[in-house]
Design a protein around this motif. Structure first.
Motif, PDB file in Angstrom:
ATOM      1  N   GLU A  92       0.833  -1.212   0.000  1.00  0.00           N
ATOM      2  CA  GLU A  92       0.000   0.000   0.000  1.00  0.00           C
ATOM      3  C   GLU A  92       0.863   1.255   0.000  1.00  0.00           C
ATOM      4  O   GLU A  92       0.589   2.222  -0.730  1.00  0.00           O
ATOM      5  N   LEU A  93       1.938   1.254   0.812  1.00  0.00           N
ATOM      6  CA  LEU A  93       2.851   2.394   0.854  1.00  0.00           C
ATOM      7  C   LEU A  93       3.516   2.642  -0.493  1.00  0.00           C
ATOM      8  O   LEU A  93       3.808   3.785  -0.865  1.00  0.00           O
ATOM      9  N   LEU A  94       3.772   1.567  -1.220  1.00  0.00           N
ATOM     10  CA  LEU A  94       4.449   1.654  -2.514  1.00  0.00           C
ATOM     11  C   LEU A  94       3.473   1.882  -3.662  1.00  0.00           C
ATOM     12  O   LEU A  94       3.831   1.713  -4.820  1.00  0.00           O
ATOM     13  N   ASN A  95       2.237   2.249  -3.312  1.00  0.00           N
ATOM     14  CA  ASN A  95       1.194   2.553  -4.298  1.00  0.00           C
ATOM     15  C   ASN A  95       0.755   1.326  -5.093  1.00  0.00           C
ATOM     16  O   ASN A  95       0.290   1.456  -6.234  1.00  0.00           O
ATOM     17  N   GLY A  96       0.899   0.160  -4.496  1.00  0.00           N
ATOM     18  CA  GLY A  96       0.393  -1.043  -5.134  1.00  0.00           C
ATOM     19  C   GLY A  96      -1.089  -1.216  -4.859  1.00  0.00           C
ATOM     20  O   GLY A  96      -1.625  -0.681  -3.886  1.00  0.00           O
ATOM     21  N   GLY A  97      -1.753  -1.969  -5.720  1.00  0.00           N
ATOM     22  CA  GLY A  97      -3.180  -2.202  -5.578  1.00  0.00           C
ATOM     23  C   GLY A  97      -3.483  -3.524  -4.920  1.00  0.00           C
ATOM     24  O   GLY A  97      -2.594  -4.223  -4.435  1.00  0.00           O
ATOM     25  N   TRP A  98      -4.763  -3.881  -4.928  1.00  0.00           N
ATOM     26  CA  TRP A  98      -5.176  -5.107  -4.251  1.00  0.00           C
ATOM     27  C   TRP A  98      -4.596  -6.346  -4.909  1.00  0.00           C
ATOM     28  O   TRP A  98      -4.328  -7.341  -4.234  1.00  0.00           O
ATOM     29  N   TYR A  99      -4.354  -6.304  -6.235  1.00  0.00           N
ATOM     30  CA  TYR A  99      -3.765  -7.472  -6.884  1.00  0.00           C
ATOM     31  C   TYR A  99      -2.351  -7.710  -6.360  1.00  0.00           C
ATOM     32  O   TYR A  99      -1.970  -8.856  -6.082  1.00  0.00           O
ATOM     33  N   ALA A 100      -1.571  -6.641  -6.253  1.00  0.00           N
ATOM     34  CA  ALA A 100      -0.212  -6.773  -5.730  1.00  0.00           C
ATOM     35  C   ALA A 100      -0.236  -7.306  -4.301  1.00  0.00           C
ATOM     36  O   ALA A 100       0.613  -8.125  -3.908  1.00  0.00           O
ATOM     37  N   GLN A 101      -1.201  -6.867  -3.512  1.00  0.00           N
ATOM     38  CA  GLN A 101      -1.310  -7.345  -2.134  1.00  0.00           C
ATOM     39  C   GLN A 101      -1.659  -8.829  -2.087  1.00  0.00           C
ATOM     40  O   GLN A 101      -1.078  -9.592  -1.302  1.00  0.00           O
ATOM     41  N   LEU A 102      -2.580  -9.236  -2.947  1.00  0.00           N
ATOM     42  CA  LEU A 102      -2.958 -10.644  -2.989  1.00  0.00           C
ATOM     43  C   LEU A 102      -1.808 -11.498  -3.497  1.00  0.00           C
ATOM     44  O   LEU A 102      -1.541 -12.590  -2.958  1.00  0.00           O
ATOM     45  N   LEU A 103      -1.091 -11.009  -4.509  1.00  0.00           N
ATOM     46  CA  LEU A 103       0.060 -11.738  -5.043  1.00  0.00           C
ATOM     47  C   LEU A 103       1.123 -11.912  -3.953  1.00  0.00           C
ATOM     48  O   LEU A 103       1.685 -13.003  -3.788  1.00  0.00           O
ATOM     49  N   ALA A 104       1.382 -10.852  -3.202  1.00  0.00           N
ATOM     50  CA  ALA A 104       2.372 -10.925  -2.123  1.00  0.00           C
ATOM     51  C   ALA A 104       1.947 -11.939  -1.066  1.00  0.00           C
ATOM     52  O   ALA A 104       2.774 -12.714  -0.558  1.00  0.00           O
ATOM     53  N   ALA A 105       0.649 -11.969  -0.729  1.00  0.00           N
ATOM     54  CA  ALA A 105       0.154 -12.910   0.274  1.00  0.00           C
ATOM     55  C   ALA A 105       0.310 -14.347  -0.208  1.00  0.00           C
ATOM     56  O   ALA A 105       0.701 -15.232   0.564  1.00  0.00           O
ATOM     57  N   VAL A 106       0.020 -14.596  -1.484  1.00  0.00           N
ATOM     58  CA  VAL A 106       0.141 -15.948  -2.034  1.00  0.00           C
ATOM     59  C   VAL A 106       1.597 -16.400  -2.017  1.00  0.00           C
ATOM     60  O   VAL A 106       1.905 -17.540  -1.624  1.00  0.00           O
ATOM     61  N   VAL A 107       2.501 -15.515  -2.415  1.00  0.00           N
ATOM     62  CA  VAL A 107       3.931 -15.864  -2.401  1.00  0.00           C
ATOM     63  C   VAL A 107       4.386 -16.156  -0.979  1.00  0.00           C
ATOM     64  O   VAL A 107       5.129 -17.115  -0.728  1.00  0.00           O
ATOM     65  N   PHE A 108       3.940 -15.347  -0.027  1.00  0.00           N
ATOM     66  CA  PHE A 108       4.344 -15.515   1.365  1.00  0.00           C
ATOM     67  C   PHE A 108       3.868 -16.848   1.918  1.00  0.00           C
ATOM     68  O   PHE A 108       4.632 -17.587   2.561  1.00  0.00           O
ATOM     69  N   LEU A 320      -1.995 -13.456 -18.200  1.00  0.00           N
ATOM     70  CA  LEU A 320      -0.850 -13.756 -17.338  1.00  0.00           C
ATOM     71  C   LEU A 320      -1.092 -13.299 -15.901  1.00  0.00           C
ATOM     72  O   LEU A 320      -0.658 -13.947 -14.948  1.00  0.00           O
ATOM     73  N   LYS A 321      -1.788 -12.182 -15.762  1.00  0.00           N
ATOM     74  CA  LYS A 321      -2.076 -11.637 -14.435  1.00  0.00           C
ATOM     75  C   LYS A 321      -2.807 -12.656 -13.568  1.00  0.00           C
ATOM     76  O   LYS A 321      -2.475 -12.854 -12.396  1.00  0.00           O
ATOM     77  N   TRP A 322      -3.801 -13.319 -14.156  1.00  0.00           N
ATOM     78  CA  TRP A 322      -4.586 -14.273 -13.375  1.00  0.00           C
ATOM     79  C   TRP A 322      -3.972 -15.665 -13.362  1.00  0.00           C
ATOM     80  O   TRP A 322      -4.213 -16.435 -12.431  1.00  0.00           O
ATOM     81  N   LEU A 323      -3.148 -15.958 -14.371  1.00  0.00           N
ATOM     82  CA  LEU A 323      -2.464 -17.244 -14.385  1.00  0.00           C
ATOM     83  C   LEU A 323      -1.344 -17.300 -13.349  1.00  0.00           C
ATOM     84  O   LEU A 323      -1.006 -18.362 -12.832  1.00  0.00           O
ATOM     85  N   CYS A 324      -0.807 -16.128 -13.033  1.00  0.00           N
ATOM     86  CA  CYS A 324       0.345 -16.043 -12.123  1.00  0.00           C
ATOM     87  C   CYS A 324       0.032 -16.624 -10.743  1.00  0.00           C
ATOM     88  O   CYS A 324       0.848 -17.330 -10.161  1.00  0.00           O
ATOM     89  N   LEU A 325      -1.160 -16.337 -10.227  1.00  0.00           N
ATOM     90  CA  LEU A 325      -1.510 -16.775  -8.863  1.00  0.00           C
ATOM     91  C   LEU A 325      -1.549 -18.301  -8.730  1.00  0.00           C
ATOM     92  O   LEU A 325      -0.860 -18.859  -7.858  1.00  0.00           O
ATOM     93  N   PRO A 326      -2.315 -19.023  -9.563  1.00  0.00           N
ATOM     94  CA  PRO A 326      -2.300 -20.487  -9.431  1.00  0.00           C
ATOM     95  C   PRO A 326      -0.959 -21.098  -9.796  1.00  0.00           C
ATOM     96  O   PRO A 326      -0.597 -22.158  -9.275  1.00  0.00           O
ATOM     97  N   LEU A 327      -0.204 -20.423 -10.669  1.00  0.00           N
ATOM     98  CA  LEU A 327       1.109 -20.935 -11.053  1.00  0.00           C
ATOM     99  C   LEU A 327       2.050 -20.958  -9.852  1.00  0.00           C
ATOM    100  O   LEU A 327       2.789 -21.924  -9.636  1.00  0.00           O
ATOM    101  N   ILE A 328       2.013 -19.910  -9.056  1.00  0.00           N
ATOM    102  CA  ILE A 328       2.861 -19.836  -7.860  1.00  0.00           C
ATOM    103  C   ILE A 328       2.428 -20.875  -6.828  1.00  0.00           C
ATOM    104  O   ILE A 328       3.257 -21.460  -6.122  1.00  0.00           O
TER     105      ILE A 328
END
Length: 517
Positions: A92-108, A320-328
């Motif tokens: 959020e501080l880095l001006n990312g949106g909800w997709y970036a937040q969800l992607l970060a949570a999935v990676v974590f 690719l945006k939506w494929l990235c999440l299940p791929l990870i």
């Protein structure tokens, strides 16, 4: 932020918390290290041979809450969820949106972070501390609010009281800031106010270390000679990639972003910090997980960078945006039963392929075994405690106050104290912090030895002994550990025991102790 995004955050955090109560099969006990940390609650001090004191006071809280397995597993899971929350706020501080937040949570979640958050060890809070440090630095750069640097100092202080590993972050941050445009932070008087706060918080433990002859030096030397000597530098680097599997593409994107993405320019010191700390760890042949605290901030930055790339007006990027999440998620789902102890131990041992065994079952001794080391360290403890109780109950009731339970290592002593506490006298060992926790042994008539068969140093002071049982679980690291009841203890033995205890305490000191314990 819209309300639905807060609901998404709440669901992700709730999943993270609950997840850790679902991934451990009932056949597993607590981990050997957890027993030591829990026992520290019974011996509060400003320092310990193995860790600083933060974990001991957290263990006291667990004890007040009843000491059950639920609370033992709750706190590392909580620290993991809090780390993920800070990553979310970093995005959020880095001006990312909800997709970036969800992607970060999935990676974590789909990484070794979840493996670390499974066990009650200082590592989960250590990673949280590193993440908070980076968050506060980014927040300071974004807002320019100098009081943030006071909180930065407090974070370093409490992190130091949890694990000395935070000093490696400080060692990497200093040259990184000097090389970056953020070097001006070093001229801010609030930074030195924060440093003073950190020093004051760390002072009780520093004094304890000095008064006890800096046992941390002995601990590090012992660690280097018994465990780090088996660390391969190339293996350290490879493990960094295995920690996140395909999630590496996300945190790795942060390193690319430092060079190519203009909004990341103010945060290039983070990339330099990553480089300096990694070089330091590789040089010292550190354990791979020591570096895990570096990654949450990189996950946040990398997720923002990927979101920026996916925002291009193209159908391909949309897919690719939506494929990235299940791929990870895929590698974690494929290897889920190998990464986490969700399977019955024998079933897991039978199902492992040679390739999986090569990757997952190399222990700190550098050899391959039947099980991952952490899993083997979670087997046989309840059985050991039960066998010890059986041996103890053969001692006449009137003599139980004159009976000592002496173990070969801290895992055995801690497990007996946890699972059989109140049923037997406190178990001790010449290993780790237990050398300071021996009860008064002026009168000793019976001895219960847990570990190897009693050696000559015991037999010469006893009339005889009998083996009463042994750990039977073949996959337990302690498989074959015996319980021996030793009778007819010589009156000389308690004095010899005290002498050996003092000698072992002295061996942990880099210089003579200032005052006696």
């Amino acid at each position: 932020m819209p309300r639905r995004f807060y609901l998404l955050l709440l669901l992700v955090l709730l999943f993270k918390l609950v997840f850790h109560f679902l991934i451990i099969h009932p056949a597993y006990d607590l981990h050997r290290d957890e027993f030591l940390h829990l026992d520290q609650a019974n011996h509060l001090a400003a320092g310990y041979l193995s860790v600083p004191p933060f974990t001991a006071f957290l263990s006291l809280l667990i004890k007040w809450l009843g000491g059950g397995v639920f609370w033992v597993r709750f706190f590392p899971a909580l620290f993991g969820a809090l780390t993920m929350l800070i990553v979310w706020k970093l995005v959020e501080l880095l001006n990312g949106g909800w997709y970036a937040q969800l992607l970060a949570a999935v990676v974590f979640i789909c990484s070794s972070m979840s493996r670390v958050n499974m066990l009650y060890q200082p590592n989960s809070f250590d990673i949280l501390s590193w993440t908070v440090v980076f968050y506060l630095l980014v927040l300071y750069i974004r807002t320019g609010a100098s009081p943030i640097l006071l909180w930065l100092g407090a974070t370093f202080g409490i992190a130091f009281l949890n694990k000395y590993n935070i000093l490696f972050l400080a060692a990497g941050l200093l040259p990184a800031l000097l090389l970056s445009s953020q070097r001006k932070i070093l001229l801010n008087r609030y930074l030195y106010g924060g440093l003073l706060i950190a020093l004051l918080m760390a002072l009780p433990n520093v004094i304890w270390q000095i008064m006890n002859g800096l046992p941390v030096i002995h601990h590090m030397k012992e660690l280097a000679s018994t465990q780090l000597v088996n660390v391969d530098r190339l293996g350290f680097v490879v493990e960094q990639l295995l920690f996140f599997l395909l999630g590496t593409l996300v945190w790795g994107a942060a390193l690319v972003g430092f060079a190519r993405y203009a909004p990341f320019k103010p945060y290039r010191f983070i990339g330099w910090t990553f480089l300096f700390v990694m070089v330091l760890f590789v040089y010292l042949k550190a354990k791979a997980y020591y570096a895990l605290g570096l990654y949450p901030v990189l996950i946040a930055l990398g997720s923002v960078y990927w979101e920026r790339l996916f925002s291009r007006p193209s159908t391909l990027y949309g897919w690719l945006k939506w494929l990235c999440l299940p791929l990870i998620m895929t590698p974690t789902l494929i290897f889920f039963r190998m990464i986490f102890p969700v399977m019955e131990p024998h079933q897991l041992e039978r199902s492992m392929t040679p390739g999986q065994r090569e990757v997952l079952t190399k222990w700190e001794d550098g050899k391959l075994h039947s099980m991952p080391q952490d899993f083997a360290d979670m087997l046989g403890w309840r059985e050991l405690a039960g066998l010890t109780v059986q041996a103890y109950e053969t001692v006449p009731v009137s003599e139980r106050k004159n009976t000592l339970i002496l173990c070969d290592n801290y895992g055995q002593a801690g497990a007996i104290n946890y699972y059989a506490g109140g049923k037997v006298s406190c178990a001790v060992t010449f290993n780790a912090d237990y050398i300071f926790w021996f009860p008064n042994t002026d009168t000793l008539h019976y001895l219960i030895i847990v570990g190897d068969e009693p050696g000559e140093y015991v037999r010469k002071y006893a009339s005889g002994y009998v083996k009463t049982g042994q750990i039977s679980h073949p996959l337990a690291r302690e498989y074959g550990t015996g319980i021996y009841l030793v009778k007819g203890i010589s009156p000389v033995f308690p004095k010899k025991l005290r002498q050996w205890q003092l000698e072992e305490q002295a061996a942990f000191r880099a210089w003579p102790q200032v005052i006696s314990q």
